[in-house]
Design an enzyme around this catalytic site. Structure first.
Site, PDB file in Angstrom:
ATOM      1  N   ILE A  36     120.806   9.134  78.847  1.00  0.00           N
ATOM      2  CA  ILE A  36     119.916   8.185  79.530  1.00  0.00           C
ATOM      3  C   ILE A  36     118.735   8.828  80.415  1.00  0.00           C
ATOM      4  O   ILE A  36     117.966   8.377  80.927  1.00  0.00           O
ATOM      5  CB  ILE A  36     120.706   7.078  80.588  1.00  0.00           C
ATOM      6  CG1 ILE A  36     121.716   8.034  81.402  1.00  0.00           C
ATOM      7  CG2 ILE A  36     121.449   6.246  79.765  1.00  0.00           C
ATOM      8  CD1 ILE A  36     122.229   7.190  82.455  1.00  0.00           C
ATOM      9  N   GLY A  94     116.205  16.187  81.645  1.00  0.00           N
ATOM     10  CA  GLY A  94     115.390  17.023  82.540  1.00  0.00           C
ATOM     11  C   GLY A  94     115.124  18.435  82.051  1.00  0.00           C
ATOM     12  O   GLY A  94     115.593  18.564  80.986  1.00  0.00           O
ATOM     13  N   GLY A  95     114.670  19.290  82.827  1.00  0.00           N
ATOM     14  CA  GLY A  95     114.624  20.935  82.422  1.00  0.00           C
ATOM     15  C   GLY A  95     115.596  21.351  81.652  1.00  0.00           C
ATOM     16  O   GLY A  95     115.758  21.282  80.373  1.00  0.00           O
ATOM     17  N   ASP A 119     112.723  17.429  98.485  1.00  0.00           N
ATOM     18  CA  ASP A 119     111.922  16.709  97.118  1.00  0.00           C
ATOM     19  C   ASP A 119     111.987  15.334  97.230  1.00  0.00           C
ATOM     20  O   ASP A 119     112.535  14.900  96.053  1.00  0.00           O
ATOM     21  CB  ASP A 119     112.815  17.682  95.830  1.00  0.00           C
ATOM     22  CG  ASP A 119     111.942  17.274  94.818  1.00  0.00           C
ATOM     23  OD1 ASP A 119     112.631  17.594  93.794  1.00  0.00           O
ATOM     24  OD2 ASP A 119     110.928  16.888  94.893  1.00  0.00           O
TER      25      ASP A 119
HETATM   26  C1  82B Z   1     116.866   6.143  83.171  1.00  0.00           C
HETATM   27  N1  82B Z   1     117.920   5.024  83.524  1.00  0.00           N
HETATM   28  C2  82B Z   1     117.658   3.798  83.135  1.00  0.00           C
HETATM   29  C3  82B Z   1     118.768   2.932  83.530  1.00  0.00           C
HETATM   30 BR1  82B Z   1     118.868   1.145  83.366  1.00  0.00          BR
HETATM   31  C4  82B Z   1     119.493   3.614  84.352  1.00  0.00           C
HETATM   32  C5  82B Z   1     119.132   4.860  84.246  1.00  0.00           C
HETATM   33  C6  82B Z   1     119.864   6.303  85.043  1.00  0.00           C
HETATM   34  O1  82B Z   1     119.227   7.328  84.480  1.00  0.00           O
HETATM   35  N2  82B Z   1     120.573   5.872  85.720  1.00  0.00           N
HETATM   36  C7  82B Z   1     121.394   6.963  86.736  1.00  0.00           C
HETATM   37  N3  82B Z   1     122.514   6.799  87.186  1.00  0.00           N
HETATM   38  N4  82B Z   1     122.853   7.801  88.044  1.00  0.00           N
HETATM   39  C8  82B Z   1     122.058   8.797  87.675  1.00  0.00           C
HETATM   40  C9  82B Z   1     120.894   8.196  86.882  1.00  0.00           C
HETATM   41  C10 82B Z   1     120.028   9.281  86.834  1.00  0.00           C
HETATM   42  N5  82B Z   1     120.443  10.408  87.351  1.00  0.00           N
HETATM   43  C11 82B Z   1     119.990  11.651  87.603  1.00  0.00           C
HETATM   44  O2  82B Z   1     120.191  12.574  88.060  1.00  0.00           O
HETATM   45  N6  82B Z   1     118.565  11.926  86.840  1.00  0.00           N
HETATM   46  C12 82B Z   1     117.825  12.820  87.302  1.00  0.00           C
HETATM   47  C13 82B Z   1     116.419  12.466  87.112  1.00  0.00           C
HETATM   48  N7  82B Z   1     115.293  13.561  87.885  1.00  0.00           N
HETATM   49  C14 82B Z   1     114.436  13.021  88.722  1.00  0.00           C
HETATM   50  C15 82B Z   1     113.391  14.008  88.579  1.00  0.00           C
HETATM   51  C16 82B Z   1     113.644  14.747  87.368  1.00  0.00           C
HETATM   52  C17 82B Z   1     114.966  14.241  86.832  1.00  0.00           C
HETATM   53  C18 82B Z   1     117.917  13.862  86.012  1.00  0.00           C
HETATM   54  C19 82B Z   1     118.404  15.288  86.342  1.00  0.00           C
HETATM   55  C20 82B Z   1     118.682  16.169  85.314  1.00  0.00           C
HETATM   56  C21 82B Z   1     118.142  15.728  84.306  1.00  0.00           C
HETATM   57  C22 82B Z   1     118.134  14.371  83.572  1.00  0.00           C
HETATM   58  C23 82B Z   1     118.064  13.321  84.560  1.00  0.00           C
HETATM   59  C24 82B Z   1     121.855  10.241  87.980  1.00  0.00           C
HETATM   60  C25 82B Z   1     122.943  11.042  87.955  1.00  0.00           C
HETATM   61  C26 82B Z   1     122.344  10.859  89.462  1.00  0.00           C
END
Ligand code: 82B
Length: 321
Positions: A18, A21-22, A134
């Site tokens: 879902i 990132g980097g 950040d």
């Molecule tokens: C994109 N999306 C669409 C729905 Br519907 C739910 C989501 C979703 O990602 N939900 C979600 N639940 N829990 C998390 C997330 C995203 N997420 C994240 O930690 N997302 C971050 C997003 N960062 C913000 C700036 C750069 C990347 C991420 C970090 C590293 C790699 C990929 C994503 C967590 C784990 C805490």
């Protein structure tokens, strides 16, 4: 790496990616015992290389932070040679940024509802002596009850000398970075967080960022110019910038609400907060911690507190007393 991934699969069913990132990606997963959805964040150690301390920073911070507007860490596995796995709270509402774009702009009331939660999270992490450093819309996700959850504590700071200790490292997204930070001056993390939160409020209200320019140097000039009618948050002089304490009962934030922003953690309110939070940071965030916290989360959402005994014939709830 395989065997640890295998081990993880004993406790979680892993679904689609879902977020990417980097050096990391986030996959949707289901915690088998409780049936709860979780987010599995997978970080590749090799490509992380020098960034490993960043992961350690993030895990240590999230082990100590427990708040209704901060994304919850349930479980992490570092042992594997190549990968680091973190099981985090799943936010089904997606990114705040996407929500704002899709709605073009938010109404003032909706902005205030979200902003009170943003200020609540910032006041809480500052009360625990953490500065996020950040803060931006991409780091806020919406959970199932329209609550905002702060994520990505990879560049946060818990200065040894306490919150007044001056930091030097310049980090975060320039568009949200405080003037003192981009000037390379010694700065106070929490004061810089207030600037970023002010920029976020501007973006929430207007639907675009106050200092945006493809040319970073021009953007810096705009940030330093300080000519805008925004009140005390994006104040160029850090000494004259409003503190989060004064934000909690700021008239604009109180409009339509009878009380100041509640910033204390509501997660363990029934027990004496001190001992529980202290306990939490001692837990080893393994499968037991994840099961306990996910059952607690289920209970707080009024769902029956049951463990799923998944057998060959599907899942049969195990009623536990
Ligand atoms: C994109 N999306 C669409 C729905 Br519907 C739910 C989501 C979703 O990602 N939900 C979600 N639940 N829990 C998390 C997330 C995203 N997420 C994240 O930690 N997302 C971050 C997003 N960062 C913000 C700036 C750069 C990347 C991420 C970090 C590293 C790699 C990929 C994503 C967590 C784990 C805490």
């Amino acid at each position: 790496a395989v065997d640890d991934y295998e081990k993880l699969l004993k406790y979680y069913d892993v679904h689609e990616t879902i977020g990417a990132g980097g050096f990391a990606k986030v996959k949707l997963a289901t915690h088998i015992f409780t049936g709860e959805k979780v987010a599995l964040k997978i970080m590749n150690k090799e490509s992380h290389g020098d960034d490993l301390p960043r992961v350690k920073t993030e895990i240590d911070a999230m082990k100590n932070l427990s708040h209704q507007n901060v994304c919850r860490l349930y479980h992490f596995v570092i042992k594997t040679p190549g990968k680091i796995f973190m099981i985090l709270e799943y936010c089904p509402g997606g990114e705040l940024f996407d929500y704002i774009i899709e709605k073009d702009r938010l109404t003032e009331d909706e902005t205030r509802m979200f902003f009170r939660q943003i200020v609540s999270a910032v006041a809480y992490i500052h009360s625990q002596d953490y500065a996020h450093r950040d803060l931006k819309p991409e780091n806020r996700f919406i959970d199932g009850d329209q609550n905002l959850k702060l994520i990505d504590f990879g560049v946060c700071a818990k200065p040894k000398g306490g919150m007044d200790y001056h930091l030097m490292i310049c980090c975060g997204n320039p568009a949200y970075a405080a003037p003192e930070l981009i000037q390379g001056k010694a700065y106070i993390g929490s004061v810089a967080d207030i600037w970023s939160t002010g920029v976020l409020l501007y973006a929430l209200m207007c639907g675009y960022q106050p200092f945006d320019d493809d040319n970073v140097m021009l953007m810096y000039k705009k940030i330093m110019r300080g000519k805008y009618d925004m009140p005390q948050m994006i104040q160029v002089d850090p000494k004259r910038r409003i503190t989060v304490r004064h934000l909690l009962n700021h008239p604009w934030l109180m409009q339509g609400y009878s009380c100041p922003v509640e910033w204390q953690s509501k997660i363990f309110y029934k027990w004496s907060k001190g001992s529980t939070l202290h306990l939490l940071s001692k837990w080893d965030y393994d499968q037991t911690t994840a099961t306990y916290l996910l059952l607690l989360s289920k209970k707080s959402h009024g769902k029956p507190v049951r463990l799923m005994r998944s057998s060959a014939f599907g899942e049969h709830p195990l009623n536990i007393e």
